[in-house]
Design a protein around this motif. Structure first.
Motif, PDB file in Angstrom:
ATOM      1  N   GLU A 147       0.861  -1.190   0.000  1.00  0.00           N
ATOM      2  CA  GLU A 147       0.000   0.000   0.000  1.00  0.00           C
ATOM      3  C   GLU A 147       0.894   1.234   0.000  1.00  0.00           C
ATOM      4  N   GLY A 148       0.886   1.947  -1.126  1.00  0.00           N
ATOM      5  CA  GLY A 148       1.786   3.086  -1.261  1.00  0.00           C
ATOM      6  C   GLY A 148       3.230   2.619  -1.249  1.00  0.00           C
ATOM      7  N   LYS A 149       4.039   3.231  -0.373  1.00  0.00           N
ATOM      8  CA  LYS A 149       5.447   2.849  -0.277  1.00  0.00           C
ATOM      9  C   LYS A 149       5.671   1.705   0.704  1.00  0.00           C
ATOM     10  N   GLU A 150       4.641   1.341   1.448  1.00  0.00           N
ATOM     11  CA  GLU A 150       4.777   0.287   2.448  1.00  0.00           C
ATOM     12  C   GLU A 150       4.512  -1.078   1.818  1.00  0.00           C
ATOM     13  N   LYS A 151       5.443  -2.005   2.041  1.00  0.00           N
ATOM     14  CA  LYS A 151       5.313  -3.356   1.497  1.00  0.00           C
ATOM     15  C   LYS A 151       5.702  -4.367   2.564  1.00  0.00           C
ATOM     16  N   ARG A 152       4.954  -5.462   2.621  1.00  0.00           N
ATOM     17  CA  ARG A 152       5.237  -6.537   3.563  1.00  0.00           C
ATOM     18  C   ARG A 152       5.041  -7.883   2.882  1.00  0.00           C
ATOM     19  N   ALA A 153       5.751  -8.873   3.359  1.00  0.00           N
ATOM     20  CA  ALA A 153       5.621 -10.220   2.796  1.00  0.00           C
ATOM     21  C   ALA A 153       5.989 -11.244   3.857  1.00  0.00           C
ATOM     22  N   SER A 154       5.528 -12.477   3.655  1.00  0.00           N
ATOM     23  CA  SER A 154       5.908 -13.601   4.511  1.00  0.00           C
ATOM     24  C   SER A 154       6.364 -14.744   3.620  1.00  0.00           C
ATOM     25  N   VAL A 155       7.397 -15.430   4.058  1.00  0.00           N
ATOM     26  CA  VAL A 155       7.932 -16.565   3.301  1.00  0.00           C
ATOM     27  C   VAL A 155       8.036 -17.775   4.230  1.00  0.00           C
ATOM     28  N   THR A 156       7.499 -18.895   3.786  1.00  0.00           N
ATOM     29  CA  THR A 156       7.636 -20.142   4.535  1.00  0.00           C
ATOM     30  C   THR A 156       8.726 -20.995   3.885  1.00  0.00           C
ATOM     31  N   PHE A 157       9.355 -21.845   4.687  1.00  0.00           N
ATOM     32  CA  PHE A 157      10.394 -22.736   4.178  1.00  0.00           C
ATOM     33  C   PHE A 157      10.598 -23.862   5.187  1.00  0.00           C
ATOM     34  N   VAL A 158      11.456 -24.790   4.851  1.00  0.00           N
ATOM     35  CA  VAL A 158      11.743 -25.915   5.744  1.00  0.00           C
ATOM     36  C   VAL A 158      13.241 -25.951   6.034  1.00  0.00           C
ATOM     37  N   VAL A 159      13.568 -26.110   7.322  1.00  0.00           N
ATOM     38  CA  VAL A 159      14.958 -26.240   7.750  1.00  0.00           C
ATOM     39  C   VAL A 159      15.236 -27.724   7.964  1.00  0.00           C
ATOM     40  N   TYR A 160      16.251 -28.241   7.269  1.00  0.00           N
ATOM     41  CA  TYR A 160      16.612 -29.651   7.399  1.00  0.00           C
ATOM     42  C   TYR A 160      17.899 -29.775   8.209  1.00  0.00           C
ATOM     43  N   GLY A 161      17.820 -30.530   9.332  1.00  0.00           N
ATOM     44  CA  GLY A 161      18.993 -30.822  10.134  1.00  0.00           C
ATOM     45  C   GLY A 161      19.531 -32.196   9.780  1.00  0.00           C
ATOM     46  N   SER A 162      20.396 -32.721  10.635  1.00  0.00           N
ATOM     47  CA  SER A 162      21.005 -34.023  10.366  1.00  0.00           C
ATOM     48  C   SER A 162      19.963 -35.134  10.309  1.00  0.00           C
ATOM     49  N   ASP A 163      19.015 -35.097  11.241  1.00  0.00           N
ATOM     50  CA  ASP A 163      17.987 -36.140  11.271  1.00  0.00           C
ATOM     51  C   ASP A 163      16.615 -35.567  11.611  1.00  0.00           C
ATOM     52  N   SER A 164      16.387 -34.306  11.258  1.00  0.00           N
ATOM     53  CA  SER A 164      15.105 -33.672  11.569  1.00  0.00           C
ATOM     54  C   SER A 164      14.793 -32.595  10.538  1.00  0.00           C
ATOM     55  N   TYR A 165      13.569 -32.148  10.566  1.00  0.00           N
ATOM     56  CA  TYR A 165      13.187 -31.014   9.728  1.00  0.00           C
ATOM     57  C   TYR A 165      12.248 -30.116  10.526  1.00  0.00           C
ATOM     58  N   THR A 166      12.307 -28.833  10.242  1.00  0.00           N
ATOM     59  CA  THR A 166      11.507 -27.862  10.982  1.00  0.00           C
ATOM     60  C   THR A 166      10.861 -26.881  10.016  1.00  0.00           C
ATOM     61  N   PRO A 167       9.547 -26.818   9.978  1.00  0.00           N
ATOM     62  CA  PRO A 167       8.892 -25.781   9.169  1.00  0.00           C
ATOM     63  C   PRO A 167       9.087 -24.418   9.832  1.00  0.00           C
ATOM     64  N   ALA A 168       9.311 -23.406   9.024  1.00  0.00           N
ATOM     65  CA  ALA A 168       9.604 -22.082   9.560  1.00  0.00           C
ATOM     66  C   ALA A 168       8.977 -21.000   8.674  1.00  0.00           C
ATOM     67  N   ARG A 169       8.917 -19.807   9.225  1.00  0.00           N
ATOM     68  CA  ARG A 169       8.406 -18.672   8.461  1.00  0.00           C
ATOM     69  C   ARG A 169       9.138 -17.408   8.896  1.00  0.00           C
ATOM     70  N   ILE A 170       9.306 -16.480   7.953  1.00  0.00           N
ATOM     71  CA  ILE A 170       9.839 -15.163   8.282  1.00  0.00           C
ATOM     72  C   ILE A 170       8.919 -14.097   7.704  1.00  0.00           C
TER      73      ILE A 170
END
Length: 206
Positions: A147-170
């Protein structure tokens, strides 16, 4: 006055009336064509505006996605270079919003003043403990708002560890002509990092 002359006058009068009627019909038809043309033009312009808006939003979402992938590509490389552990506040200064860095500074000041530690998760690797190699994948723009000059967004992704995974968002904001991170979420543990920092600052820990 003789009949031929009268008939001639009648013929002239009728011709004049017909002329007026034809002229009036032509004007009405012309007006109708002009109105229809105007309607078509307005519809075309509205359709064009919609297409342009959708294209612009698609391009913006693509830019957000590319920016986030670049950031986390660097993070993955840095964590790999340091054995899965890294002093990540350099990332905050480089890739996060002014508001985020101001809040983080307040947390660090309270830690030093009170001798307590704010500890939740490593917001960049999404791990509770360091020393584990991570990778990031499945990036997707979850939302985009402008809206005007203001912009926002969200991105989801998955973090993969050695033997696990974690859904995340920023969450991201557009600041100083670039997209920067404004908050982190660990969706496995349902943690809102910004909210956790506010809670730490608001409560006295004994």
């Amino acid at each position: 006055m003789n009949k031929p002359r009268i008939q001639a006058h009648k013929m002239c009068f009728l011709s004049f009336v017909l002329f007026l009627m034809l002229t009036s019909c032509q004007k009405q038809n012309t007006s109708s064509v002009v109105l229809e043309s105007a309607d078509v033009t307005e519809t075309t312009l509205a359709s064009s505006d919609t297409v342009n808006t959708e294209m612009r939003m698609s391009l913006e979402r693509g830019m957000v996605l590319s920016r986030v992938k670049d950031i986390y590509g660097l993070i993955k490389s840095e964590y790999a270079s340091h054995g899965g552990s890294y002093e990540s506040e350099w990332f905050d200064r480089a890739f996060c919003s002014k508001s985020w860095n101001k809040l983080l500074m307040a947390v660090r000041c309270k830690e030093e003043r009170t001798g307590t530690l704010f500890f939740d998760i490593d917001r960049w690797s999404m791990l509770r403990n360091g020393g584990e190699h991570v990778s990031f994948d499945e990036f997707e723009v979850d939302s985009y708002w402008s809206e005007g000059k203001e912009k926002r967004a969200s991105v989801t992704f998955v973090v993969y560890g050695s033997d696990s995974y974690t859904p995340a968002r920023i969450d991201l904001v557009y600041e100083d002509n670039r997209w920067v991170i404004d908050n982190f979420y660990n969706l496995r543990y349902m943690l809102d990092v910004r909210n956790s920092m506010w809670n730490y600052l608001a409560n006295d820990i004994i």
